[in-house]
Design an enzyme around this catalytic site. Structure first.
Site, short mmCIF file in Angstrom:
data_model
loop_
_atom_site.label_atom_id
_atom_site.label_comp_id
_atom_site.label_asym_id
_atom_site.label_seq_id
_atom_site.Cartn_x
_atom_site.Cartn_y
_atom_site.Cartn_z
N GLU A 1 37.57 42.97 35.96
CA GLU A 1 37.59 44.23 36.87
C GLU A 1 38.31 45.20 36.23
O GLU A 1 37.87 46.35 36.43
CB GLU A 1 38.15 43.61 38.36
CG GLU A 1 37.49 44.59 39.42
CD GLU A 1 37.64 44.16 40.72
OE1 GLU A 1 38.39 43.11 40.84
OE2 GLU A 1 37.12 44.53 41.74
N ASP A 2 39.63 45.09 35.82
CA ASP A 2 40.52 45.94 35.62
C ASP A 2 40.99 46.40 33.92
O ASP A 2 41.46 47.34 33.94
CB ASP A 2 42.04 45.71 36.22
CG ASP A 2 41.76 45.40 37.62
OD1 ASP A 2 40.78 46.02 38.30
OD2 ASP A 2 42.68 44.70 38.30
#
Ligand code: MN
Length: 519
Positions: free
Chosen positions: A74-75
């Site tokens: 996600e990051d």
């Protein structure tokens, strides 16, 4: 914290397990380089904290590796492909599961919390995804004071409404207590102050008292010849004390389990023997003996409880259990599944991933949920068998009333809960759960009969769709109503819920009558 600090917390890791953790640590460190937490600390600290918590819970190498990597896809620039190549399908599945869960959001409305909890569980698909998410949330709550103030309340409420009940139902007592006590001051600041002050006044010196009584008990147990035991004590958590005080009209003297002592012994026989020794040593309070060994709590909790008054005037709840019961009461479902993880030749064993490999084993012990007597007999005959949270066994049970064989029940329970239901959202984020194949008309009637009776148009994910189109998991459904619009007989051909069918028939009858009188 390094990979080695996590490895020392693991239970008997193989060389392959260790290598997997090292590798996950290295990738996390590289991927999150320069990335910081609100506190200003390196982001890696969050990941190692999550990994360490999972190791403490006794989780296997793949789950811990997924914990270290849970924010990478996600990051950071790390792709699913990289995770699959380096760690295999199963670690990728776990990481993606955690990522998907972050889209299940609590919007501050209490109306649909039960559905939201179900959605949370259904979205995770594998109990290990939930466990990683709980470890993640635990560390986020421990560092919540660094988060911007305007976000704190939402996160703390979400913790109490969603994460705490899930932890409780998974039998994870330690995580649950920590989450509750961390969220409490943010959600109920005034009550938190009140409870803290009451506890301080009543039990300010409780640790000294407890230590003194513990020595007395240790001495007696040793005298009797019970040598292999452990004792510990605890002061009741503030949030659970808050709930109890509300029930007891804020009379703290009516709370008997403010102070508790735990005695952990090797066998069930030792548990009953210890209870006898304690009742001879200290005066038990009448009606306070509870045998949760013969009759476990619904979430699987087992222990003997009694409340005693010592000659020093201390009222103590005593919890007696075996090592295994103790581990289970702290870590719950986590203690049932870790042994399933096998790492072969540095690569996780493939092919048995996903919940399909885990959920059936979770269902088995309650294969005859409708036959109370049989169940109690089974528990007594085999007190050491895996205790599975009953709520997991009961998922989908309403649809399997007439089924009795294990295989059928397991199959139905899985499909009912994970496959036969979909979860869709209203535009403001409320969750509605519907059977698979449900249409916007079913959705509208689930919201309110007035909405169903006057559907004019439907948007799914902001696009206009037909009334008979099939809704899918996660859809955001917006219904436009117009007073003049009425149900038609055609709707009956595609609706899936009996609620919608009933309401449509009722509306058609009224329409017919009205039509008649106008002629
Ligand atoms: Mn995280």
């Amino acid at each position: 914290m390094t990979a080695r600090d996590i490895i020392v917390l693991m239970q008997k890791p193989s060389d392959a397990d260790k290598a997997l953790i090292e590798q996950a640590f290295d990738l996390a460190e590289k991927a999150h380089a320069g990335h910081k937490r609100y506190s200003g600390e390196p982001y890696l600290n969050h990941l190692t904290a999550v990994g360490a918590k999972l190791a403490e819970m006794g989780m296997g190498a793949r789950t811990i590796a997924a914990g270290l990597l849970h924010d990478t896809i996600e990051d950071t620039d790390v792709t699913a492909e990289t995770v699959r190549e380096q760690f295999g399908e199963e670690v990728l599945f776990l990481v993606e599961g955690v990522t998907k869960l972050s889209s299940v959001r609590y919007y501050g409305s209490d109306r649909h919390n039960e559905s939201l909890r179900k959605l949370f569980v259904a979205t995770s698909q594998d109990i290990r995804v939930l466990i990683i998410k709980l470890a993640d949330r635990l560390h986020n709550m421990q560092t919540l004071n660094h988060v911007p103030a305007e976000k704190q309340l939402r996160i703390a409420r979400e913790t109490l409404e969603i994460y705490v009940p899930v932890a409780h139902r998974l039998g994870m007592g330690r995580v649950r207590k920590e989450l509750e006590d961390l969220a409490f001051p943010y959600v109920y600041p005034e009550e938190y102050d009140r409870v803290s002050k009451l506890l301080q006044a009543k039990a300010g010196k409780s640790n000294e008292l407890l230590e003194r009584e513990r020595k007395v008990l240790q001495k007696r147990l040793a005298e009797i010849g019970l040598l292999d035991f452990k004792t510990s004590y605890r002061v009741k958590g503030l949030f659970s004390l808050f709930h109890k005080l509300k029930r007891k009209e804020w009379d703290i003297t009516a709370v008997y389990d403010l102070l508790a002592m735990r005695v952990v012994v090797p066998t069930v026989e030792d548990c009953y023997r210890t209870l006898g020794i304690i009742h001879k040593l200290w005066r038990p309070l009448p009606g306070r003996v509870k045998d949760y060994i013969a009759f476990p709590k619904p979430n699987g909790y087992q222990s003997l409880h009694t409340t005693v008054a010592t000659p020093n005037g201390v009222i103590l709840e005593i919890q007696i259990r075996t090592e295994r019961m103790h581990h289970e009461s702290e870590f719950g479902v986590a203690s049932h599944i870790s042994y399933k993880e096998v790492v072969i030749d540095g690569k996780p064993a493939e092919g048995q991933s996903r919940f399909s490999s885990l959920i059936p084993s979770l269902f088995r012990p309650f294969s005859k949920p409708k036959e109370e007597k049989a169940e109690i007999k089974e528990t007594k005959a085999a007190p050491h068998r895996d205790k599975i949270p009953r709520w997991i066994a009961q998922i989908g049970q309403t649809h399997t009333k007439d089924k009795s064989t294990t295989a059928e029940f397991v199959a139905d329970a899985q499909t009912d809960f994970f496959s036969n239901r979909i979860f869709v959202f209203t535009p403001v984020g409320d969750v509605v759960d519907l059977p698979v194949g449900a249409t916007p008309v079913d959705f509208a009637y689930a919201i309110h009969s007035e909405v169903g009776d006057h559907i004019f148009g439907v948007k799914v994910n902001k696009k206009l769709v037909q009334l008979d189109s099939e809704l899918k998991n996660g859809d955001i459904v917006e219904i436009e109503t117009r007073k003049s619009n009425k149900p038609t007989a055609k709707w009956l051909t595609f609706v899936k819920t009996s609620l919608a069918r009933r309401r449509i028939k009722a509306a058609l009858e009224i329409k017919e009558k009205e039509g008649g009188s106008n002629k």
